[in-house]
Design an enzyme around this catalytic site. Structure first.
Site, PDB file in Angstrom:
ATOM      1  N   TRP A  24       0.893  -1.340  -0.062  1.00 30.54           N
ATOM      2  CA  TRP A  24      -0.118   0.047   0.016  1.00 30.54           C
ATOM      3  C   TRP A  24       0.710   1.160  -0.044  1.00 30.54           C
ATOM      4  O   TRP A  24       0.377   2.299  -0.296  1.00 30.54           O
ATOM      5  CB  TRP A  24      -1.023   0.091   1.161  1.00 30.54           C
ATOM      6  CG  TRP A  24      -2.222  -1.170   1.194  1.00 30.54           C
ATOM      7  CD1 TRP A  24      -2.408  -1.982   0.213  1.00 30.54           C
ATOM      8  CD2 TRP A  24      -2.932  -1.134   2.028  1.00 30.54           C
ATOM      9  NE1 TRP A  24      -3.422  -2.577   0.298  1.00 30.54           N
ATOM     10  CE2 TRP A  24      -3.966  -2.017   1.428  1.00 30.54           C
ATOM     11  CE3 TRP A  24      -3.566  -0.695   3.218  1.00 30.54           C
ATOM     12  CZ2 TRP A  24      -5.057  -2.421   2.337  1.00 30.54           C
ATOM     13  CZ3 TRP A  24      -4.742  -0.933   4.018  1.00 30.54           C
ATOM     14  CH2 TRP A  24      -5.649  -1.842   3.603  1.00 30.54           C
ATOM     15  N   LYS A  25       2.039   1.017   0.250  1.00 28.13           N
ATOM     16  CA  LYS A  25       2.951   2.158   0.570  1.00 28.13           C
ATOM     17  C   LYS A  25       2.525   3.385   1.592  1.00 28.13           C
ATOM     18  O   LYS A  25       1.754   2.945   2.507  1.00 28.13           O
ATOM     19  CB  LYS A  25       3.202   2.947  -0.915  1.00 28.13           C
ATOM     20  CG  LYS A  25       3.834   1.884  -1.986  1.00 28.13           C
ATOM     21  CD  LYS A  25       4.435   2.452  -3.079  1.00 28.13           C
ATOM     22  CE  LYS A  25       4.597   1.544  -4.060  1.00 28.13           C
ATOM     23  NZ  LYS A  25       5.447   1.669  -5.354  1.00 28.13           N
TER      24      LYS A  25
ATOM     25  N   HIS B 202      12.783  -2.618  -0.277  1.00 31.91           N
ATOM     26  CA  HIS B 202      12.062  -1.925  -1.456  1.00 31.91           C
ATOM     27  C   HIS B 202      13.043  -0.881  -1.972  1.00 31.91           C
ATOM     28  O   HIS B 202      13.594  -0.119  -1.071  1.00 31.91           O
ATOM     29  CB  HIS B 202      10.793  -1.298  -1.142  1.00 31.91           C
ATOM     30  CG  HIS B 202       9.786  -1.030  -2.083  1.00 31.91           C
ATOM     31  ND1 HIS B 202      10.128  -0.028  -2.612  1.00 31.91           N
ATOM     32  CD2 HIS B 202       8.999  -1.911  -2.699  1.00 31.91           C
ATOM     33  CE1 HIS B 202       9.215   0.023  -3.778  1.00 31.91           C
ATOM     34  NE2 HIS B 202       8.225  -0.997  -3.760  1.00 31.91           N
TER      35      HIS B 202
ATOM     36  N   GLU C 227      11.897  -6.399  -8.781  1.00 36.69           N
ATOM     37  CA  GLU C 227      11.210  -4.976  -9.099  1.00 36.69           C
ATOM     38  C   GLU C 227      12.162  -4.237  -9.756  1.00 36.69           C
ATOM     39  O   GLU C 227      12.950  -3.319  -9.186  1.00 36.69           O
ATOM     40  CB  GLU C 227      10.635  -4.331  -7.702  1.00 36.69           C
ATOM     41  CG  GLU C 227       9.621  -5.224  -7.050  1.00 36.69           C
ATOM     42  CD  GLU C 227       8.739  -4.346  -6.301  1.00 36.69           C
ATOM     43  OE1 GLU C 227       7.585  -4.557  -6.351  1.00 36.69           O
ATOM     44  OE2 GLU C 227       9.160  -3.557  -5.571  1.00 36.69           O
TER      45      GLU C 227
ATOM     46  N   GLY D  86       5.494   2.056 -10.591  1.00 32.28           N
ATOM     47  CA  GLY D  86       4.969   3.198 -10.595  1.00 32.28           C
ATOM     48  C   GLY D  86       4.881   3.936 -11.730  1.00 32.28           C
ATOM     49  O   GLY D  86       4.429   5.120 -11.828  1.00 32.28           O
TER      50      GLY D  86
ATOM     51  N   GLY E 146       1.808  -2.578  -6.463  1.00 34.53           N
ATOM     52  CA  GLY E 146       1.783  -1.258  -5.573  1.00 34.53           C
ATOM     53  C   GLY E 146       0.501  -0.820  -6.048  1.00 34.53           C
ATOM     54  O   GLY E 146      -0.606  -0.874  -5.264  1.00 34.53           O
ATOM     55  N   GLY E 147       0.400   0.221  -6.973  1.00 36.13           N
ATOM     56  CA  GLY E 147      -0.739   1.001  -7.272  1.00 36.13           C
ATOM     57  C   GLY E 147      -2.211   0.254  -7.270  1.00 36.13           C
ATOM     58  O   GLY E 147      -3.186   0.391  -6.674  1.00 36.13           O
TER      59      GLY E 147
END
Ligand code: PEP
Length: 342
Positions: A99-100, A185, A257, A263, A324-325
């Site tokens: 979710w960051k 990350h 990643e 992103g 992520g998003g």
């Protein structure tokens, strides 16, 4: 041969032997023909048939042997294929959300509830984890069915406890009910100066506190353009996780990643991702052996969405995604999870 000699024709034909009507020799001729012609011919035909029959038998034996060998080879490659397939099925397929720094506590709990409900209604074909900011963990743990959705933090401290204002230790993360933590990350490496050494400490503490680690690695665009992606990823793994024992390694999930894909909407092609994940598996095999490498789940992360997940997850070394998003909307996240059903 039967012509009479001149000396024998010494009287009128009626008086000599030559002029006499011959006896009926038909049977003698038939016997002669049989002996001189039919017998040898029959013998030749039989010899020819026997010769070609033995050649056919020899060829048939050869063919049967070849067929047997071919079946054996096919069975062997089938067994190998089944073994690899079983291995792939054995290692966990995982879709993990990151979710960051998004969602207030209330929004986060509502999102977690929604994800939990939709997955309870339709069981996923993979393990699902959501990794939330620290402040969400304890509340989100209350609304998740841990048999359906796992919970993780996005970070933890590199110190066990003490005067480290603002930090959250691995033990604290564990005490919320979380089972996972994302470490390494690229955003933490890039914006908070997390080095390989710091990450090594974090990994050690997370494992010591019974957390499973989703360890990220990946190269920048410049590094990829310089063809250094393998070197960079290898150094990141060597610097922070290749010191672990085989037993500790069981709690490690790797996530590749590429920084240029996070992103940005730019996804690595499924071939690029597969190539890197196969490389990562090969260096894990060098370090821990084939068996361990085959059992290690390796995820891809970087602009993964419901539309590209099926192609990515169809690759033999991609065991799922770190999202992520697209993990911030239950329907988008579910769309990616469902890629394992295709
Ligand atoms: C991530 O931050 O781990 C990630 C993969 O982000 P995104 O899916 O938004 O690219």
């Amino acid at each position: 041969n039967d012509l009479p000699k001149q000396a024998e024709l010494n009287a009128p034909l009626s008086l000599i032997e030559t002029g006499r009507e011959p006896e009926n020799k038909t049977w003698t001729k038939i016997v002669l023909i049989i002996i001189c012609y039919i017998f040898p011919l029959a013998f030749l035909i039989a010899a020819d048939r026997i010769w070609s029959w033995t050649r056919w038998v020899q060829k048939r034996e050869q063919w049967l042997k070849q067929k047997e060998e071919w079946i054996k080879q096919k069975e062997q490659s089938n067994r190998l294929y089944q073994l690899l397939k079983r291995k792939r099925q054995m290692r966990k397929k995982i879709v993990a959300g990151n979710w960051k720094m998004n969602e207030t506590l209330q929004e986060g709990v509502a999102l977690a509830k929604e994800i939990n409900e939709s997955l309870k209604a339709e069981k996923p074909n993979c393990d699902v984890v959501i990794c939330t900011p620290f402040i969400h963990l304890a509340s989100v743990a209350q609304v998740l069915d841990s048999n359906v959705v796992g919970l993780g933090a996005e970070n933890c401290a590199d110190k066990e406890k003490g005067a480290y204002t603002g930090e959250v230790s691995a033990a604290m993360v564990k005490s919320t009910g979380a089972q996972y933590v994302i470490l390494g990350h690229s955003e933490r490496r890039q914006y908070y100066g997390e080095t390989a050494e710091i990450l090594k400490e974090k990994v050690k503490l997370a494992l010591a506190n019974g957390l499973k680690v989703i360890f990220c690695c990946g190269e920048t665009l410049e590094e990829r353009e310089a063809g250094k992606q393998n070197e960079v990823v290898k150094a990141e793994l060597e610097g922070s996780v290749f010191n672990l024992s085989a037993e500790e390694w069981k709690s490690i999930i790797l996530a590749y990643e590429p920084i240029w894909a996070i992103g940005t909407g730019k996804t690595a092609t499924s071939d690029q991702a597969q190539e890197m994940l196969a490389y990562i598996r090969s260096i894990v095999a060098e370090k821990y052996g084939n068996e361990v490498a085959e059992d290690t789940s390796i995820l891809y992360g970087g602009s993964c969405k419901a539309s590209n997940a099926p192609e990515l997850f169809a690759k033999p070394d991609i065991d799922g995604g770190l999202i992520g998003g697209a993990s911030l909307k239950a329907a988008d996240f579910k769309g990616i999870i469902d890629a394992w059903k295709k």
